[in-house]
Motif scaffolding. Structure first.
Motif, PDB file in Angstrom:
ATOM      1  N   GLN B 191      47.295  67.137  73.641  1.00 45.49           N
ATOM      2  CA  GLN B 191      45.949  66.785  73.181  1.00 45.49           C
ATOM      3  C   GLN B 191      44.935  67.029  74.289  1.00 45.49           C
ATOM      4  N   LYS B 192      43.954  67.862  74.015  1.00 54.12           N
ATOM      5  CA  LYS B 192      42.866  68.093  74.976  1.00 54.12           C
ATOM      6  C   LYS B 192      41.539  67.916  74.259  1.00 54.12           C
ATOM      7  N   TYR B 193      40.497  67.719  75.056  1.00 50.16           N
ATOM      8  CA  TYR B 193      39.173  67.510  74.465  1.00 50.16           C
ATOM      9  C   TYR B 193      38.121  68.412  75.095  1.00 50.16           C
ATOM     10  N   ALA B 292      31.487  58.671  84.082  1.00 50.34           N
ATOM     11  CA  ALA B 292      30.799  57.565  83.415  1.00 50.34           C
ATOM     12  C   ALA B 292      30.639  57.875  81.936  1.00 50.34           C
ATOM     13  N   LEU B 293      30.341  59.130  81.642  1.00 57.49           N
ATOM     14  CA  LEU B 293      30.172  59.561  80.256  1.00 57.49           C
ATOM     15  C   LEU B 293      31.469  59.342  79.473  1.00 57.49           C
ATOM     16  N   ILE B 294      32.566  59.691  80.108  1.00 53.56           N
ATOM     17  CA  ILE B 294      33.862  59.511  79.448  1.00 53.56           C
ATOM     18  C   ILE B 294      34.118  58.030  79.169  1.00 53.56           C
ATOM     19  N   ALA B 295      33.812  57.179  80.170  1.00 54.34           N
ATOM     20  CA  ALA B 295      33.986  55.736  79.972  1.00 54.34           C
ATOM     21  C   ALA B 295      33.136  55.270  78.794  1.00 54.34           C
ATOM     22  N   ALA B 314      42.590  64.760  84.027  1.00 54.01           N
ATOM     23  CA  ALA B 314      42.727  63.486  83.324  1.00 54.01           C
ATOM     24  C   ALA B 314      41.334  62.983  82.967  1.00 54.01           C
ATOM     25  N   GLY B 315      40.944  63.222  81.738  1.00 53.04           N
ATOM     26  CA  GLY B 315      39.602  62.849  81.314  1.00 53.04           C
ATOM     27  C   GLY B 315      39.604  61.817  80.219  1.00 53.04           C
ATOM     28  N   LEU B 316      39.095  62.216  79.055  1.00 54.30           N
ATOM     29  CA  LEU B 316      38.985  61.288  77.942  1.00 54.30           C
ATOM     30  C   LEU B 316      40.372  60.779  77.533  1.00 54.30           C
ATOM     31  N   TRP B 317      40.526  59.460  77.478  1.00 54.73           N
ATOM     32  CA  TRP B 317      41.797  58.816  77.183  1.00 54.73           C
ATOM     33  C   TRP B 317      42.940  59.411  78.008  1.00 54.73           C
TER      34      TRP B 317
END
Ligand SMILES: Cc1cc2nc3c(=O)[nH]c(=O)nc-3n(C[C@H](O)[C@H](O)[C@H](O)COP(=O)(O)O)c2cc1C
Lengths: 169, 531
Positions: B191-193, B292-295, B314-317
């Motif tokens: 899974q990637k975003y 911060a945007l990802i959070a 390692a970004g979103l979730w």
């Protein structure tokens, strides 16, 4: 989708809670939709009160402390309703600043005896500043209720506010 | 959707467009709307109908026509006559004139450098197409880049094209886009975003908003191509909630794109699927910072975290995430259609392509511009911007907002490139340019930005939380003539500490406006100091 949390009934039979429920349902009651849910509460009720935060906490299974943390972090969310007849937003973005936005602000503060972020003692005018309304080409910009005044100056803004207030009386 | 259908729809729209003798384009982007262009639009529509001309003349709401300071803007095509400051009262005369010659008193000459020296890739469709109709985007080769990518190219071929183009991130830092895509493509995960950063919090910047308002489909297409290239199936567009019109047009565009099948499952009858959701910010500048945007998308406070790991790993979730700015993504469809080599011929060798700027402040022609990289700063101010009004002298050009600096006259002959701007203590930034004349106080400007950073600091790390507050206090003291020479030394020391010890870009770059004004306008500080 969360299934382990028992749905609790909304705090009151106010129809607006349905909008909030719809938002949470659309995201499968996932805790990730906290900000989206707060947006819809803010939009429907004008602020996020304790009752709303308790309800969201129970429904999404997010600790109240975390909701409070998020609600106070973002500028858009307010915990108390802003009650005033009229709202005046002064853009204090860079272009407006360079072109005299700050002068307009202090003139209004003086004339109507109110500070930015506050409401006049008689509750007629809520004065607010905005970071940047993005209409920099027409700076300085002031938004009075729904009306945008572009290339504004202190005289025409004050005059317009006085007109609006007089209109109420 | 079958590939042939796309071509067919585009063709139909092109043929339909030819039936009109006149097309009146009314700017309905936020700039002109705040000068009541919506009323002009309604009045024009009514006037054309009342005169029974609605079979031959179409009134169309379009995106940004560029010269925001002369709004409301109206353009009559195919003649191309541009009208400025159009009011509702002017409408009958304007419609009447279609049969004769233009209304001279309203004409805005397009012969000026403001229009002649721009090169449009990102804004090619702005002001030409109705952003609310997907058909018009198709008619200008919309979604052809995606079609080509999905049906004729492998993901790595798409990435090669982007690398070849030399495109660098338009969100501020200028990181090579192809390299970022490669990292995400290589990351091993099911899974990637893809995230489009449309938080644009820099006061004085409205490039991304106008792109979204004027041509939302090019962002959707850019994201889908990115998704295909890196192996992502889900995209998010994080838009600041202060942009209601951009959000509305984006949501509308997404619905149209889904209905047509250019996003969704089995895009162009292939195995590729891609879905896009919109997420709203809630008024926090720091949420433009990628971690911060990802959070924030995850529903948390927008606190940045240390990198590495970078979102690409390692970004979103916790999953590999490609995060690009709106303008970066807006370049992608054209790169796919015309090739990376074509893109690389525009601009300069290290900074290819064009850059969109929001040109405002004390300048004659303010608005949204797109110029080839490498153009001299002087040309931007004096040719495109038409110089300083009221016969005042130029003092400084501010780029990069609260993370950038003020550039004095002596450096105006430098080319607009990432590296050169860094050398003189500013940054390219996302594209806000504010021109200041001799009446502007540089100490005041520095204080303005510091108060902004103090307000917007998330409070997580001490240097930024406490440092920006102390810096703002010192600057106020200086501005009010209460400071001593020691305060100036303290100011410089503190700038150094905040710059080097803050956790994220907000704090690290917050001292820039102070440092650059100290470097070039130190005398203004000294003039305020008590001896
Ligand atoms: C305080 C801060 C604010 C930022 N704001 C934005 C923003 O509003 N829009 C944006 O695209 N990038 C912003 N960035 C940069 C992003 O972190 C990130 O580098 C960028 O979105 C990457 O996209 P790009 O490679 O296409 O430029 C900001 C960075 C910092 C430190």
């Amino acid at each position: 989708m969360k299934t382990d949390i028992a749905r609790i009934p909304p705090p009151s039979d106010d129809k607006r809670w349905r909008i909030i429920d719809t938002t949470m349902r659309r995201y499968g009651y996932d805790s990730h939709c906290l900000i989206e849910t707060l947006h819809s509460v803010q939009e429907a009720f004008g602020s996020l009160d304790d009752q709303a935060m308790h309800y969201i906490s129970a429904t999404l299974g997010v600790p109240l402390s975390q909701i409070y943390g998020v609600a106070t972090f973002y500028h858009l969310f307010t915990l108390k309703p802003r009650e005033a007849h009229h709202t005046c937003v002064i853009c204090v973005g860079t272009s407006c600043h360079i072109k005299g936005g700050a002068t307009i602000l202090s003139a209004i503060e003086k004339t109507f005896r109110v500070k930015a972020g506050q409401t006049t003692a008689d509750g007629t005018l809520y004065l607010q500043t905005a970071r940047c309304l993005g209409s920099c080409g027409l700076a300085p910009v002031v938004v009075l209720n729904e009306e945008t005044l572009s290339k504004a100056n202190q005289n025409n803004v004050i005059q317009r506010i006085q007109e609006i207030i007089r209109h109420d009386a | 959707m079958m590939p042939e259908e796309l071509t067919e729809l585009a063709h139909k729209e092109q043929t339909d467009a030819q039936q009109w003798q006149h097309q009146i384009h009314v700017c309905t982007a936020t700039g002109c709307l705040s000068a009541q262009s919506d009323q002009v639009y309604t009045a024009l529509t009514r006037e054309v109908r009342d005169r029974g001309m609605d079979k031959t003349c179409r009134v169309k709401g379009v995106g940004c026509l560029g010269l925001c300071s002369a709004g409301p803007l109206v353009q009559v095509n195919p003649a191309g006559t541009l009208y400025q400051h159009v009011q509702v009262d002017d409408v009958p005369e304007l419609v009447q004139s279609l049969k004769h010659s233009p209304v001279e008193r309203l004409v805005c000459s397009t012969d000026i450098p403001f229009f002649q020296q721009q090169v449009k890739i990102v804004l090619a469709n702005a002001g030409n197409i109705d952003p609310e109709r997907i058909e018009e985007y198709l008619a200008v080769d919309g979604y052809q880049g995606l079609l080509q990518a999905v049906t004729e190219m492998t993901p790595s071929e798409v990435i090669s094209e982007v690398i070849h183009s030399g495109l660098r991130g338009r969100g501020g830092a200028g990181y090579p886009t192809g390299l970022k895509w490669t990292t995400v493509a290589k990351a091993d995960s099911h899974q990637k975003y893809v995230i489009c950063n449309a938080d644009e919090g820099d006061p004085g910047a409205f490039m991304d908003r106008n792109i979204l308002e004027s041509d939302p489909h090019c962002i959707i297409e850019g994201m889908a191509i990115a998704g295909y290239a890196v192996g992502a199936t889900q995209g998010y567009i994080y838009v600041r909630s202060e942009y209601p019109l951009a959000i509305k047009r984006l949501r509308n565009a997404l619905r149209r794109a889904e209905r047509l099948g250019v996003i969704g499952n089995n895009i162009f009858e292939s195995a590729f699927r891609f879905q896009i959701d919109v997420r709203l910010g809630a008024g926090a500048f720091v949420c433009g910072e990628e971690t911060a945007l990802i959070a924030s998308i995850e529903g948390r406070r927008g606190n940045p975290r240390p990198r590495p790991p970078y979102p690409a790993e390692a970004g979103l979730w916790g999953q590999p995430t490609l995060i690009n700015n709106v303008e970066t993504l807006a370049n992608i469809p054209a790169i796919l259609r015309n090739g990376g080599g074509w893109f690389a011929t525009i601009g300069s060798s290290q900074s290819t392509g064009t850059k969109v700027f929001a040109l405002t402040g004390k300048v004659n022609h303010g608005g949204l511009i797109e110029v080839p990289m490498g153009m001299s700063l002087r040309s931007i101010v004096f040719d495109i911007g038409g110089g300083i009004p009221n016969e005042l002298a130029f003092k400084a050009m501010q780029t990069g907002g609260p993370s950038g600096g003020c550039i004095p006259e002596t450096h105006l002959d430098m080319p607009t490139e990432y590296e050169t701007l860094n050398q003189i203590g500013s940054i390219m930034g996302s594209g806000g340019i504010i021109i200041m004349d001799e009446t502007s106080s540089m100490v005041d400007v520095a204080r303005f930005y510091m108060e902004f950073c103090q307000d917007e600091s998330c409070g997580k790390c001490v240097p930024c939380r406490v440092g920006t507050a102390q810096l703002a206090t010192l600057l106020t003291k200086i501005a009010e003539g209460m400071a001593t020479p020691e305060d100036l030394i303290l100011l410089e020391e503190l700038c150094d500490v905040v710059k080097h010890t803050s956790l994220c870009g907000l704090g690290q770059s917050a001292p820039n406006p102070v440092l650059s004004t100290l470097r070039f306008f130190r005398h203004e500080y000294l003039a305020h100091i008590r001896q």
